[in-house]
Design a protein around this motif. Structure first.
Motif, PDB file in Angstrom:
ATOM      1  N   ARG A 155       0.808  -1.225   0.000  1.00  0.00           N
ATOM      2  CA  ARG A 155       0.000   0.000   0.000  1.00  0.00           C
ATOM      3  C   ARG A 155       0.844   1.279   0.000  1.00  0.00           C
ATOM      4  N   SER A 156       2.150   1.160  -0.029  1.00  0.00           N
ATOM      5  CA  SER A 156       3.013   2.338   0.068  1.00  0.00           C
ATOM      6  C   SER A 156       2.706   3.405  -0.985  1.00  0.00           C
ATOM      7  N   PRO A 157       2.547   3.067  -2.270  1.00  0.00           N
ATOM      8  CA  PRO A 157       2.224   4.117  -3.240  1.00  0.00           C
ATOM      9  C   PRO A 157       0.915   4.842  -2.928  1.00  0.00           C
ATOM     10  N   ASP A 158      -0.086   4.120  -2.436  1.00  0.00           N
ATOM     11  CA  ASP A 158      -1.356   4.753  -2.082  1.00  0.00           C
ATOM     12  C   ASP A 158      -1.193   5.696  -0.889  1.00  0.00           C
ATOM     13  N   VAL A 159      -0.384   5.287   0.081  1.00  0.00           N
ATOM     14  CA  VAL A 159      -0.166   6.125   1.258  1.00  0.00           C
ATOM     15  C   VAL A 159       0.630   7.370   0.875  1.00  0.00           C
ATOM     16  N   VAL A 160       1.605   7.225  -0.026  1.00  0.00           N
ATOM     17  CA  VAL A 160       2.331   8.395  -0.531  1.00  0.00           C
ATOM     18  C   VAL A 160       1.353   9.363  -1.193  1.00  0.00           C
ATOM     19  N   GLY A 161       0.462   8.833  -2.024  1.00  0.00           N
ATOM     20  CA  GLY A 161      -0.531   9.684  -2.676  1.00  0.00           C
ATOM     21  C   GLY A 161      -1.446  10.368  -1.684  1.00  0.00           C
ATOM     22  N   TYR A 162      -1.860   9.645  -0.671  1.00  0.00           N
ATOM     23  CA  TYR A 162      -2.703  10.219   0.385  1.00  0.00           C
ATOM     24  C   TYR A 162      -1.991  11.393   1.047  1.00  0.00           C
ATOM     25  N   CYS A 163      -0.729  11.211   1.355  1.00  0.00           N
ATOM     26  CA  CYS A 163       0.034  12.266   2.021  1.00  0.00           C
ATOM     27  C   CYS A 163       0.252  13.466   1.107  1.00  0.00           C
ATOM     28  N   LEU A 164       0.627  13.217  -0.139  1.00  0.00           N
ATOM     29  CA  LEU A 164       0.902  14.322  -1.057  1.00  0.00           C
ATOM     30  C   LEU A 164      -0.331  15.191  -1.267  1.00  0.00           C
ATOM     31  N   GLU A 165      -1.498  14.556  -1.304  1.00  0.00           N
ATOM     32  CA  GLU A 165      -2.733  15.311  -1.516  1.00  0.00           C
ATOM     33  C   GLU A 165      -3.005  16.273  -0.365  1.00  0.00           C
ATOM     34  N   ARG A 166      -2.469  15.972   0.804  1.00  0.00           N
ATOM     35  CA  ARG A 166      -2.765  16.769   1.991  1.00  0.00           C
ATOM     36  C   ARG A 166      -1.633  17.719   2.385  1.00  0.00           C
ATOM     37  N   LEU A 167      -0.556  17.724   1.622  1.00  0.00           N
ATOM     38  CA  LEU A 167       0.570  18.588   1.937  1.00  0.00           C
ATOM     39  C   LEU A 167       0.572  19.827   1.069  1.00  0.00           C
ATOM     40  N   ASP A 168       1.059  20.922   1.643  1.00  0.00           N
ATOM     41  CA  ASP A 168       1.179  22.150   0.865  1.00  0.00           C
ATOM     42  C   ASP A 168       2.640  22.569   0.712  1.00  0.00           C
ATOM     43  N   ASN A 169       3.552  21.665   1.050  1.00  0.00           N
ATOM     44  CA  ASN A 169       4.974  22.000   0.983  1.00  0.00           C
ATOM     45  C   ASN A 169       5.758  20.988   0.149  1.00  0.00           C
ATOM     46  N   ASP A 170       5.082  20.392  -0.844  1.00  0.00           N
ATOM     47  CA  ASP A 170       5.702  19.334  -1.637  1.00  0.00           C
ATOM     48  C   ASP A 170       6.005  19.774  -3.065  1.00  0.00           C
ATOM     49  N   SER A 171       6.109  21.080  -3.310  1.00  0.00           N
ATOM     50  CA  SER A 171       6.262  21.558  -4.687  1.00  0.00           C
ATOM     51  C   SER A 171       7.582  21.146  -5.305  1.00  0.00           C
ATOM     52  N   ASP A 172       8.565  20.761  -4.479  1.00  0.00           N
ATOM     53  CA  ASP A 172       9.852  20.332  -5.002  1.00  0.00           C
ATOM     54  C   ASP A 172       9.984  18.808  -5.050  1.00  0.00           C
ATOM     55  N   LEU A 173       8.894  18.094  -4.941  1.00  0.00           N
ATOM     56  CA  LEU A 173       8.941  16.635  -4.997  1.00  0.00           C
ATOM     57  C   LEU A 173       9.674  16.142  -6.238  1.00  0.00           C
ATOM     58  N   PHE A 174      10.602  15.214  -6.021  1.00  0.00           N
ATOM     59  CA  PHE A 174      11.234  14.459  -7.101  1.00  0.00           C
ATOM     60  C   PHE A 174      10.718  13.032  -6.943  1.00  0.00           C
ATOM     61  N   SER A 175       9.775  12.649  -7.796  1.00  0.00           N
ATOM     62  CA  SER A 175       9.059  11.381  -7.645  1.00  0.00           C
ATOM     63  C   SER A 175       9.809  10.252  -8.342  1.00  0.00           C
ATOM     64  N   ALA A 176      10.093   9.196  -7.598  1.00  0.00           N
ATOM     65  CA  ALA A 176      10.834   8.053  -8.135  1.00  0.00           C
ATOM     66  C   ALA A 176      10.036   6.781  -7.891  1.00  0.00           C
ATOM     67  N   SER A 177       9.561   6.172  -8.966  1.00  0.00           N
ATOM     68  CA  SER A 177       8.820   4.922  -8.853  1.00  0.00           C
ATOM     69  C   SER A 177       9.552   3.841  -9.630  1.00  0.00           C
ATOM     70  N   LYS A 178       8.899   2.684  -9.749  1.00  0.00           N
ATOM     71  CA  LYS A 178       9.543   1.540 -10.393  1.00  0.00           C
ATOM     72  C   LYS A 178       8.534   0.771 -11.228  1.00  0.00           C
ATOM     73  N   VAL A 179       9.066  -0.002 -12.156  1.00  0.00           N
ATOM     74  CA  VAL A 179       8.256  -0.967 -12.903  1.00  0.00           C
ATOM     75  C   VAL A 179       8.755  -2.350 -12.503  1.00  0.00           C
ATOM     76  N   TRP A 180       7.821  -3.242 -12.197  1.00  0.00           N
ATOM     77  CA  TRP A 180       8.177  -4.540 -11.623  1.00  0.00           C
ATOM     78  C   TRP A 180       7.214  -5.589 -12.152  1.00  0.00           C
ATOM     79  N   VAL A 181       7.412  -5.970 -13.392  1.00  0.00           N
ATOM     80  CA  VAL A 181       6.519  -6.918 -14.041  1.00  0.00           C
ATOM     81  C   VAL A 181       7.209  -7.410 -15.316  1.00  0.00           C
ATOM     82  N   ASN A 182       6.854  -8.589 -15.761  1.00  0.00           N
ATOM     83  CA  ASN A 182       7.356  -9.094 -17.036  1.00  0.00           C
ATOM     84  C   ASN A 182       6.467  -8.593 -18.168  1.00  0.00           C
ATOM     85  N   GLY A 183       7.080  -8.099 -19.225  1.00  0.00           N
ATOM     86  CA  GLY A 183       6.323  -7.648 -20.388  1.00  0.00           C
ATOM     87  C   GLY A 183       6.246  -6.138 -20.480  1.00  0.00           C
ATOM     88  N   ALA A 184       6.642  -5.594 -21.629  1.00  0.00           N
ATOM     89  CA  ALA A 184       6.693  -4.141 -21.808  1.00  0.00           C
ATOM     90  C   ALA A 184       5.312  -3.501 -21.697  1.00  0.00           C
TER      91      ALA A 184
END
Length: 307
Positions: free
Chosen positions: A92-121
């Motif tokens: 649930r980490s990505p959902d919790v990150v989204g929950y937090c970002l929606e409620r913050l007013d000091n995240d304008s400098d966010l550098f978002s780093a995610s991943k792809v983790w699956v077989n197949g383009a």
């Protein structure tokens, strides 16, 4: 392959002043501004040398735990943090990150780093789009092929997304000190903007191959598990800080461990994870003050081995 646009506004970024390192005494170096920044070699963009991981710590369900993570992320941004790293394999980490970002007013400098983790383009493209929805973002700054899963299929697709403006940087990762040889082969074969792997004061194998190779290839380095998932603290429990800790402005062991990592010239950013705001304050203290030079880093490692 376009990421669907969300209700959240596009991220803006402040320009950072260039920090000039200056020697202040034989055993330490210090940045000319108040925080330590590193260049992303492929672009010249500067980011703080400390980011934030979300593995385990943000994989929570109940509302009280989400509010606690909101306080953690607020503390991170308040103290100059930018890069937040997550993955679709983190529950649930990505959902919790989204929950937090929606409620913050000091995240304008966010550098978002995610991943792809699956077989197949094709599945990878969907996973990136779905992850962006979970974060509430129109696009990611960085997408990494997680643990090298089907990386040869994902890399050309991610680079196409990058060329189309749907993503800013492309990377590849491994963790727990695994697959260093395979990761080194991938770095030699292809050009990545970022590479992520494990490095800390106890696990220093990356010094032999991966760190020098990334530096030679002009690849930014993200360090995961800088605390060895908390095991380093168990090792030093009840131990006083060594005398040299004061030379590099360390008030606690967390800052010692983090400054050891970010002082390496090949490291761009370390991403410790925490579930407590007070620990985030301690971690981010490593972003300021003096850093050890190579001689002191060797002494730090030797002293740690004797504990």
């Amino acid at each position: 392959m376009a990421i669907r646009k969300q209700h959240r506004v596009s991220i803006t970024r402040r320009d950072f002043l260039t920090a000039t390192a200056a020697a202040v005494c034989p055993s330490v170096v210090v940045a000319s501004d108040s925080s330590h920044f590193r260049d992303i070699p492929s672009s010249g963009e500067r980011i703080p040398a400390l980011g934030m991981g979300t593995w385990i710590t943000f994989d929570v369900r109940d509302q009280r735990a989400r509010e606690t993570r909101l306080a953690v992320l607020r503390e991170f941004f308040n103290r100059g943090g930018r890069l937040v790293d997550s993955s679709p394999m983190y529950g649930r980490s990505p959902d919790v990150v989204g929950y937090c970002l929606e409620r913050l007013d000091n995240d304008s400098d966010l550098f978002s780093a995610s991943k792809v983790w699956v077989n197949g383009a094709d599945k990878g493209v969907y996973q990136v789009e779905r992850s962006a929805e979970r974060w509430g973002l129109p696009r990611f700054d960085l997408v990494q092929v997680h643990n090298m899963v089907d990386w040869r299929s994902h890399l050309p697709v991610l680079k196409a997304m990058q060329a189309e403006g749907n993503l800013r940087y492309v990377g590849i990762t491994t963790s727990h000190g695994r697959r260093h040889s395979a990761l080194a082969d991938a770095l030699r074969r292809e050009q990545f903007d970022f590479v992520q792997f494990t490095y800390n004061i106890a696990d220093r194998q990356a010094e032999q191959r991966l760190l020098p190779l990334a530096q030679d290839r002009g690849t930014a380095v993200i360090i995961n598990r800088p605390f060895r998932t908390g095991a380093l603290f168990s090792r030093v429990r009840g131990k006083s800080l060594p005398g040299w800790a004061a030379e590099i402005n360390c008030d606690n062991w967390a800052q010692v461990f983090l400054k050891f990592v970010i002082a390496h010239p090949a490291v761009t950013v370390a991403i410790p994870a925490t579930s407590q705001a007070r620990h985030m304050r301690e971690n981010m203290g490593a972003l300021t003050g003096q850093l050890p030079d190579e001689s002191l880093r060797r002494r730090m490692a030797a002293d740690f081995e004797r504990i």
